[in-house]
Design a protein around this motif. Structure first.
Motif, short mmCIF file in Angstrom:
data_model
loop_
_atom_site.label_atom_id
_atom_site.label_comp_id
_atom_site.label_asym_id
_atom_site.label_seq_id
_atom_site.Cartn_x
_atom_site.Cartn_y
_atom_site.Cartn_z
N GLU A 89 0.83 -1.21 0.00
CA GLU A 89 0.00 0.00 0.00
C GLU A 89 0.86 1.25 0.00
O GLU A 89 0.56 2.23 -0.70
N ILE A 90 1.94 1.23 0.75
CA ILE A 90 2.86 2.37 0.79
C ILE A 90 3.49 2.57 -0.59
O ILE A 90 3.62 3.70 -1.07
N ALA A 91 3.86 1.48 -1.25
CA ALA A 91 4.46 1.57 -2.58
C ALA A 91 3.46 2.16 -3.58
O ALA A 91 3.84 3.00 -4.42
N LEU A 92 2.21 1.74 -3.51
CA LEU A 92 1.19 2.28 -4.41
C LEU A 92 0.97 3.77 -4.15
O LEU A 92 0.83 4.57 -5.08
N TYR A 93 0.93 4.15 -2.89
CA TYR A 93 0.77 5.55 -2.53
C TYR A 93 1.92 6.38 -3.08
O TYR A 93 1.73 7.48 -3.61
N ALA A 94 3.14 5.85 -2.98
CA ALA A 94 4.31 6.54 -3.50
C ALA A 94 4.22 6.72 -5.02
O ALA A 94 4.61 7.76 -5.55
N GLU A 95 3.69 5.71 -5.72
CA GLU A 95 3.51 5.81 -7.17
C GLU A 95 2.55 6.95 -7.51
O GLU A 95 2.79 7.73 -8.44
N VAL A 96 1.46 7.06 -6.75
CA VAL A 96 0.49 8.13 -7.00
C VAL A 96 1.12 9.49 -6.70
O VAL A 96 0.97 10.44 -7.48
N LEU A 97 1.83 9.60 -5.59
CA LEU A 97 2.47 10.87 -5.25
C LEU A 97 3.48 11.30 -6.31
O LEU A 97 3.57 12.48 -6.65
N SER A 98 4.22 10.35 -6.85
CA SER A 98 5.18 10.66 -7.91
C SER A 98 4.47 11.18 -9.16
O SER A 98 4.93 12.13 -9.79
N ALA A 99 3.38 10.53 -9.52
CA ALA A 99 2.62 10.95 -10.70
C ALA A 99 2.03 12.34 -10.50
O ALA A 99 2.06 13.18 -11.40
N VAL A 100 1.52 12.61 -9.32
CA VAL A 100 0.93 13.92 -9.02
C VAL A 100 2.02 14.99 -9.03
O VAL A 100 1.81 16.09 -9.55
N ALA A 101 3.17 14.68 -8.50
CA ALA A 101 4.26 15.66 -8.42
C ALA A 101 4.75 16.09 -9.79
O ALA A 101 5.20 17.23 -9.96
#
Length: 62
Positions: A27-39
């Motif tokens: 879940e943390i890895a998926l959240y990091a993927e979303v944050l990277s895309a948003v950034a």
């Protein structure tokens, strides 16, 4: 690989063996993927872009 998601994108094999909550780590890895895309985006992401960031295919049925 479940439901079209990226499999082991983070590489959990390097982790301390005392850490055993693979679901939380995923879940943390998926959240990091979303944050990277948003950034990297200058506007709100579309649902298709979010799916892509999470490694979901358009045809995946969960």
């Amino acid at each position: 690989m479940g439901c079209g998601r990226k499999d082991d994108a983070v590489g959990h094999d390097d982790l301390d063996s005392r850490v055993h909550d693979r679901v939380a780590l995923d879940e943390i890895a998926l959240y990091a993927e979303v944050l990277s895309a948003v950034a990297t985006s200058e506007r709100p992401l579309t649902l298709a872009e979010l799916d892509n960031a999470l490694g979901l295919s358009a045809s995946a049925v969960c």
